[in-house]
Design a protein around this motif. Structure first.
Motif, short mmCIF file in Angstrom:
data_model
loop_
_atom_site.label_atom_id
_atom_site.label_comp_id
_atom_site.label_asym_id
_atom_site.label_seq_id
_atom_site.Cartn_x
_atom_site.Cartn_y
_atom_site.Cartn_z
N ASP A 47 15.98 -68.32 4.44
CA ASP A 47 17.27 -68.05 3.83
C ASP A 47 17.77 -69.28 3.08
O ASP A 47 17.58 -70.41 3.52
N ALA A 50 24.29 -69.40 1.84
CA ALA A 50 25.23 -68.97 0.81
C ALA A 50 26.40 -69.95 0.74
O ALA A 50 26.97 -70.32 1.77
N ARG A 76 23.94 -62.44 6.24
CA ARG A 76 23.24 -63.16 5.19
C ARG A 76 23.68 -62.57 3.85
O ARG A 76 24.21 -61.45 3.80
N LEU A 78 22.75 -62.05 -0.51
CA LEU A 78 22.04 -62.21 -1.78
C LEU A 78 23.11 -62.23 -2.86
O LEU A 78 23.93 -61.30 -2.95
N GLU A 81 22.38 -64.22 -9.79
CA GLU A 81 22.23 -65.55 -10.38
C GLU A 81 23.46 -65.96 -11.18
O GLU A 81 23.83 -67.14 -11.20
N MET A 86 27.15 -59.61 -5.28
CA MET A 86 26.40 -59.99 -4.09
C MET A 86 26.25 -58.78 -3.19
O MET A 86 26.94 -57.77 -3.35
N TRP A 96 15.97 -54.34 7.81
CA TRP A 96 16.84 -55.11 6.92
C TRP A 96 18.01 -54.20 6.58
O TRP A 96 17.85 -53.20 5.87
N LEU A 112 20.23 -56.48 -7.37
CA LEU A 112 20.38 -56.98 -6.00
C LEU A 112 19.69 -56.07 -4.99
O LEU A 112 19.01 -56.55 -4.07
N ARG A 115 16.02 -56.39 -5.27
CA ARG A 115 15.60 -57.69 -4.75
C ARG A 115 15.48 -57.66 -3.24
O ARG A 115 14.49 -58.15 -2.67
N ILE A 116 16.45 -57.04 -2.54
CA ILE A 116 16.33 -56.99 -1.09
C ILE A 116 15.25 -56.00 -0.67
O ILE A 116 14.60 -56.17 0.36
N LEU A 119 12.22 -58.12 -0.75
CA LEU A 119 12.18 -59.04 0.38
C LEU A 119 11.79 -58.32 1.67
O LEU A 119 10.99 -58.83 2.46
#
Length: 376
Positions: A47, A50, A76, A78, A81, A86, A96, A112, A115-116, A119
């Motif tokens: 991680d 943040a 947590r 994300l 950029e 988020m 997750w 986002l 992206r998760i 991951l």
């Protein structure tokens, strides 16, 4: 030929052809790997802490109050950029779990979520989106997730809210009866909460002991001095004594207001929580907030007819007959007294048994928390 024996028997005999023994070894190895991936925990993914300032900057853009769960210290993040959006999540077992819709600019939501998803896949985990709204459904469907209705959220249009309507007769009577017991209403701004935090802690402890509850995590706030200190707090008082309180969730753009924790003393007058709700609604209305959410009634609004999916029939059955375990119908009935509009909320996750496993991990996460807590 080998028609007189099962194929695996050949592999177990020394005179069986070598390629059959190799086939058995490969099959066992693949089955073992598949079972390990299916049941095993998600691999840890490093991680990046943040930045609280970046989280708060995104919160300033939200139009939904449940985004304030970002401040509970058990999630947590994300962050896009460019800092315009988020999502908040936590990992429990191999699951997750994303809490609610992504926050901030809707243009950032798709990247986002993908992206998760990536991951979770890299960690051999399964992705679950919890309490999402209709705008996220297209993204979830595009990601191949199964959609399950979770319940309905009670939302009040503050522009048209008034106590002077027959539908709110019971609330009006309860508020007036409570006021006759000497209740008064007060808002303590966040900056002044440290002055009353000890008394709030006493009220909270008394309420928790009376209910026999433990604090929940992830999808709910908890009484934590740092967390409570982020918010304005509404008080119901008798004289100088606090008998009930609620911390307020407020969006910076005044789109929505809500409450998180609502707790009272054992000797609070009858109707105290109705009194507190009414005055919070009126306070938010006077300050120009567009809507007020009373939160979600889990499993409500799910049709359980003969042709409905099995999960829907099960949910409807629990809603109708699970009152002794949770109070599903009672919770909906209480919110219904305020004559809200009802908006659907969903869960999106993997298909089949993996969804059941993800929901199990969600239950453990809410009930017991994760193995870590983050700074808020």
């Amino acid at each position: 030929t080998y028609t007189d024996d099962l194929w695996w028997q050949f592999a177990l005999h020394g005179d069986a052809p070598r390629f059959l023994r190799a086939m058995l070894a490969v099959a066992v190895l693949l089955a073992g790997v598949a079972l390990w991936r299916w049941l095993g925990p998600a691999h840890s993914v490093a991680d990046v802490a943040a930045d609280p300032a970046r989280v708060r900057a995104v919160l300033a853009r939200t139009d939904r109050t449940d985004a304030m769960l970002a401040l509970t210290g058990d999630k947590r993040f994300l962050i896009a950029e460019d800092g315009t959006g988020m999502l908040m999540y936590q990992v429990r077992g191999a699951s997750w779990i994303v809490m609610g819709d992504p926050v901030g600019d809707p243009a950032a939501w798709g990247p986002l979520l993908w992206r998760i998803r990536d991951l979770a896949d890299r960690a051999q985990g399964r992705l679950l989106l919890y309490q999402i709204t209709a705008p996220v459904l297209d993204l979830a469907i595009g990601m191949g997730l199964q959609i399950v209705k979770y319940g309905e959220e009670a939302v009040i249009d503050l522009a048209s809210f008034t106590l002077d309507t027959p539908r709110l007769r019971s609330i009006r009577k309860a508020e007036r009866a409570a006021a006759r017991h000497g209740l008064t209403f007060r808002i303590v701004p966040a900056a002044a909460v440290p002055v009353v935090i000890d008394e709030l802690a006493a009220v909270s402890a008394e309420w928790m002991a009376a209910k026999g509850h433990a604090e929940k995590n992830f999808s709910l706030g908890r009484f934590d001095r740092t967390y409570i200190g982020h918010f304005d707090v509404a008080l119901a008082m008798v004289g100088d004594r606090i008998v009930a309180f609620a911390n307020l969730w407020l969006t910076a753009n005044h789109d929505e207001a809500s409450v998180d924790l609502m707790r009272h003393r054992d000797d609070a007058p009858n109707g105290t929580m109705d009194f507190l709700f009414v005055h919070i609604l009126q306070w938010a209305q006077e300050r120009g907030y567009a809507s007020f959410t009373l939160g979600i009634a889990p499993l409500s609004g799910i049709e359980g007819g003969r042709l409905a999916p099995a999960w829907a029939r099960a949910a409807a059955l629990v809603f109708q007959h699970g009152e002794r375990f949770y109070g599903f119908r009672g919770l909906r009935s209480y919110k219904e007294k305020f004559a809200p509009d009802w908006e659907p909320r969903y869960i999106a996750g993997p298909r089949g048994v993996a969804l059941v496993q993800a929901l199990r991990d969600l239950s453990l996460l809410v009930g017991r928390g994760s193995t870590e807590r983050t700074a808020s």
